[in-house]
Design an enzyme around this catalytic site. Structure first.
Site, PDB file in Angstrom:
ATOM      1  N   ARG A   1       0.841  -1.211   0.000  1.00  0.00           N
ATOM      2  CA  ARG A   1       0.000   0.000   0.000  1.00  0.00           C
ATOM      3  C   ARG A   1       0.880   1.266   0.000  1.00  0.00           C
ATOM      4  O   ARG A   1       0.582   2.248   0.677  1.00  0.00           O
ATOM      5  CB  ARG A   1      -0.931   0.048   1.214  1.00  0.00           C
ATOM      6  CG  ARG A   1      -1.967  -1.038   1.257  1.00  0.00           C
ATOM      7  CD  ARG A   1      -2.988  -0.888   0.139  1.00  0.00           C
ATOM      8  NE  ARG A   1      -4.130  -1.761   0.319  1.00  0.00           N
ATOM      9  CZ  ARG A   1      -4.165  -3.034  -0.077  1.00  0.00           C
ATOM     10  NH1 ARG A   1      -3.118  -3.585  -0.683  1.00  0.00           N
ATOM     11  NH2 ARG A   1      -5.248  -3.772   0.130  1.00  0.00           N
TER      12      ARG A   1
ATOM     13  N   SER B   1     -10.373  -0.421   3.166  1.00  0.00           N
ATOM     14  CA  SER B   1      -9.639  -0.658   4.420  1.00  0.00           C
ATOM     15  C   SER B   1      -9.156   0.671   4.970  1.00  0.00           C
ATOM     16  O   SER B   1      -8.525   1.441   4.239  1.00  0.00           O
ATOM     17  CB  SER B   1      -8.421  -1.539   4.168  1.00  0.00           C
ATOM     18  OG  SER B   1      -8.806  -2.779   3.666  1.00  0.00           O
TER      19      SER B   1
ATOM     20  N   GLU C   1      -4.739   4.178   6.200  1.00  0.00           N
ATOM     21  CA  GLU C   1      -4.480   4.012   4.769  1.00  0.00           C
ATOM     22  C   GLU C   1      -4.902   5.220   3.927  1.00  0.00           C
ATOM     23  O   GLU C   1      -4.141   5.658   3.068  1.00  0.00           O
ATOM     24  CB  GLU C   1      -5.226   2.761   4.286  1.00  0.00           C
ATOM     25  CG  GLU C   1      -4.393   1.896   3.385  1.00  0.00           C
ATOM     26  CD  GLU C   1      -5.253   1.035   2.513  1.00  0.00           C
ATOM     27  OE1 GLU C   1      -5.684   1.506   1.453  1.00  0.00           O
ATOM     28  OE2 GLU C   1      -5.502  -0.114   2.898  1.00  0.00           O
TER      29      GLU C   1
HETATM   30  N1  EPU Z   1     -10.964 -10.453  10.383  1.00  0.00           N
HETATM   31  C1  EPU Z   1     -11.644 -10.540  11.562  1.00  0.00           C
HETATM   32  N2  EPU Z   1     -12.545  -9.569  11.870  1.00  0.00           N
HETATM   33  C2  EPU Z   1     -12.779  -8.523  11.050  1.00  0.00           C
HETATM   34  C3  EPU Z   1     -12.066  -8.423   9.850  1.00  0.00           C
HETATM   35  C4  EPU Z   1     -11.151  -9.409   9.527  1.00  0.00           C
HETATM   36  O1  EPU Z   1     -11.462 -11.472  12.333  1.00  0.00           O
HETATM   37  O2  EPU Z   1     -13.598  -7.682  11.400  1.00  0.00           O
HETATM   38  C5  EPU Z   1     -10.021 -11.518  10.014  1.00  0.00           C
HETATM   39  C6  EPU Z   1     -10.596 -12.351   8.873  1.00  0.00           C
HETATM   40  O3  EPU Z   1     -11.425 -13.376   9.346  1.00  0.00           O
HETATM   41  C7  EPU Z   1      -9.358 -12.897   8.210  1.00  0.00           C
HETATM   42  C8  EPU Z   1      -8.350 -11.783   8.433  1.00  0.00           C
HETATM   43  O4  EPU Z   1      -8.841 -10.962   9.461  1.00  0.00           O
HETATM   44  O5  EPU Z   1      -8.909 -14.056   8.866  1.00  0.00           O
HETATM   45  C9  EPU Z   1      -8.056 -10.979   7.190  1.00  0.00           C
HETATM   46  O6  EPU Z   1      -9.276 -10.480   6.645  1.00  0.00           O
HETATM   47  P1  EPU Z   1      -9.463 -10.337   5.052  1.00  0.00           P
HETATM   48  O7  EPU Z   1      -9.060 -11.572   4.352  1.00  0.00           O
HETATM   49  O8  EPU Z   1     -10.815  -9.794   4.832  1.00  0.00           O
HETATM   50  O9  EPU Z   1      -8.380  -9.295   4.593  1.00  0.00           O
HETATM   51  P2  EPU Z   1      -7.812  -7.961   5.262  1.00  0.00           P
HETATM   52  O10 EPU Z   1      -6.419  -8.229   5.676  1.00  0.00           O
HETATM   53  O11 EPU Z   1      -8.747  -7.456   6.279  1.00  0.00           O
HETATM   54  C10 EPU Z   1      -6.785  -7.067   3.039  1.00  0.00           C
HETATM   55  C11 EPU Z   1      -6.774  -5.791   2.265  1.00  0.00           C
HETATM   56  C12 EPU Z   1      -8.083  -5.628   1.495  1.00  0.00           C
HETATM   57  C13 EPU Z   1      -8.206  -6.808   0.541  1.00  0.00           C
HETATM   58  C14 EPU Z   1      -8.185  -8.111   1.362  1.00  0.00           C
HETATM   59  C15 EPU Z   1      -8.196  -9.360   0.499  1.00  0.00           C
HETATM   60  C16 EPU Z   1      -5.380  -4.287   3.557  1.00  0.00           C
HETATM   61  C17 EPU Z   1      -5.315  -3.099   4.437  1.00  0.00           C
HETATM   62  N3  EPU Z   1      -6.597  -4.661   3.178  1.00  0.00           N
HETATM   63  O12 EPU Z   1      -7.827  -6.969   4.009  1.00  0.00           O
HETATM   64  O13 EPU Z   1      -7.979  -4.445   0.729  1.00  0.00           O
HETATM   65  O14 EPU Z   1      -9.405  -6.739  -0.210  1.00  0.00           O
HETATM   66  O15 EPU Z   1      -6.981  -8.162   2.156  1.00  0.00           O
HETATM   67  O16 EPU Z   1      -6.954  -9.524  -0.120  1.00  0.00           O
HETATM   68  O17 EPU Z   1      -4.348  -4.858   3.218  1.00  0.00           O
HETATM   69  C18 EPU Z   1      -8.485  -2.123   0.684  1.00  0.00           C
HETATM   70  O18 EPU Z   1      -7.283  -1.907   0.653  1.00  0.00           O
HETATM   71  O19 EPU Z   1      -9.320  -1.185   0.698  1.00  0.00           O
HETATM   72  C19 EPU Z   1      -8.965  -3.492   0.766  1.00  0.00           C
HETATM   73  C20 EPU Z   1     -10.259  -3.780   0.883  1.00  0.00           C
END
Ligand code: EPU
Length: 350
Positions: A165, A246, A346
């Site tokens: 990012r 995010s 972000e």
């Molecule tokens: N989780 C929770 N509770 C929550 C949210 C997440 O327990 O409220 C856990 C999920 O169950 C999972 C883990 O956290 O085990 C990661 O969640 P997720 O796979 O949804 O991905 P993320 O790390 O929260 C990142 C990117 C997203 C992207 C997704 C999928 C960043 C800051 N965000 O989210 O990007 O779509 O991975 O690759 O790196 C964005 O940048 O706007 C964005 C949506």
């Protein structure tokens, strides 16, 4: 070129925050940007706000510096080689429409990045990434105009300084980085190198599960459909519920720090990185602090993904940038108090 005064930015930011641009100009070509630099050199030197889809932005008040809305369109195949399709788009093209179009032309490779809000020109700025693929994995080069001099220039991937990012476009020249272009470069065109032969990237767990159920190698359009379905299930549609994706980056910690956190919270979601450090899921950390669904004024934490802050007041009584920032700071404090980690925001705050 028309400079508009006192323009509402509410329809131009996906949070739907109410604020005005004191002066806004729309640019539709490289020549437009260069003319702007000639006609308004002072405004172009004073860090204008370059606006794409406004999907990574928190407005905390009226914007006093010049706002440049990028509306440069056009998309084409630049070249096809035995190893790549080289495809170019104007910075003002909508990202998702561009991804959809590349697939329709049978030039796959961007399907994991489907449905990300925003424009093509903004995609390299924060090196957008999702479901196992980052923009830098498909990036070839970009054209930009130096707003201080009006000169057009081209950067390759190495010169963009991509990180998680992150890129050279998020840093000012005084940072300890090679080249800082924040507030200075206006991206006009981006080129993507889409590798041949196409191989699906289904490394993200939910994609791997879907592929297993599917049974055979999925087509690019199938991966695209899965990604859209996963995003729709987890993330709010900005057209329905204002948000900026995010709100925080996933923090990286050392193996020792991670072991310490696991000692206290065994369920913490973590991913080891190739360099030995460990990435933690910020959404999990925020969720663990009990923030899901909580609100401050009309700014709230999305109830299905704690990493996303939303505007629950809609267009009629939108959250203010102040409310969003107060909520964000309270979340940062609570994660720091419980885990000793500082979450980095972000979106760009103006
Ligand atoms: N989780 C929770 N509770 C929550 C949210 C997440 O327990 O409220 C856990 C999920 O169950 C999972 C883990 O956290 O085990 C990661 O969640 P997720 O796979 O949804 O991905 P993320 O790390 O929260 C990142 C990117 C997203 C992207 C997704 C999928 C960043 C800051 N965000 O989210 O990007 O779509 O991975 O690759 O790196 C964005 O940048 O706007 C964005 C949506």
């Amino acid at each position: 070129m028309l400079v508009e005064n006192s323009v509402s930015l509410q329809p131009l930011n996906t949070f739907g925050i109410q604020a005005k641009a004191l002066r806004l100009v729309r640019v539709r070509s490289t020549a437009d940007v260069q003319a702007l630099c000639r006609l308004h050199p002072e405004a172009c030197r004073q860090s204008p706000l370059v606006l794409g889809g406004g999907s990574n932005l928190v407005l905390t008040g009226d914007v006093k510096q010049l706002v440049i809305k990028v509306e440069i369109t056009g998309r084409r195949l630049v070249a096809e080689t035995p190893s790549h399709w080289l495809v170019e788009a104007g910075a003002g093209e909508g990202w998702h429409g561009f991804v959809d179009w590349t697939l329709a032309q049978h030039w796959p490779g961007l399907e994991n990045l489907a449905l990300i809000p925003g424009t093509v020109g903004a995609s390299p700025v924060q090196n957008i990434g999702a479901y196992g693929v980052e923009l830098q994995d498909r990036f070839h080069s970009l054209d930009a105009v130096d707003l201080h001099t009006g000169e057009a220039f081209t950067l390759d991937a190495a010169q963009c300084g991509f990180g998680y990012r992150d890129s050279v476009f998020k840093h000012v020249a005084s940072d300890q980085r090679h080249l800082g272009l924040a507030g200075r470069a206006l991206i006009t065109h981006v080129r993507f190198a889409l590798p041949k032969p196409w191989v699906p990237d289904i490394s993200y767990l939910e994609l791997a599960r879907k592929a297993e159920e599917w049974g055979t190698v999925p087509a690019p359009r199938q991966v695209f459909d899965w990604v859209c379905a996963i995003r729709r299930a987890k993330l709010p549609d900005p057209a329905v519920l204002g948000n900026a994706g995010s709100f925080f980056k996933n923090p990286t910690v050392s193996a020792e720090q991670c072991a310490d956190i696991i000692g206290r919270d065994p369920k913490v979601v973590h991913y080891p990185l190739p360099d030995g450090t460990i990435k933690l899921a910020a959404g999990w950390l925020i969720d663990a602090c009990g923030w899901k669904g909580k609100a401050m004024g009309n700014a709230a934490v999305y109830d299905k993904q704690a990493l996303v802050l939303v505007n629950r007041g809609g267009a009629a009584s939108p959250a203010t940038g102040g409310e969003v920032m107060t909520l964000a700071k309270a979340i940062q404090t609570s994660v720091y108090e419980r885990f000793g980690l500082r979450l980095e925001m972000e979106p760009v705050v103006v």
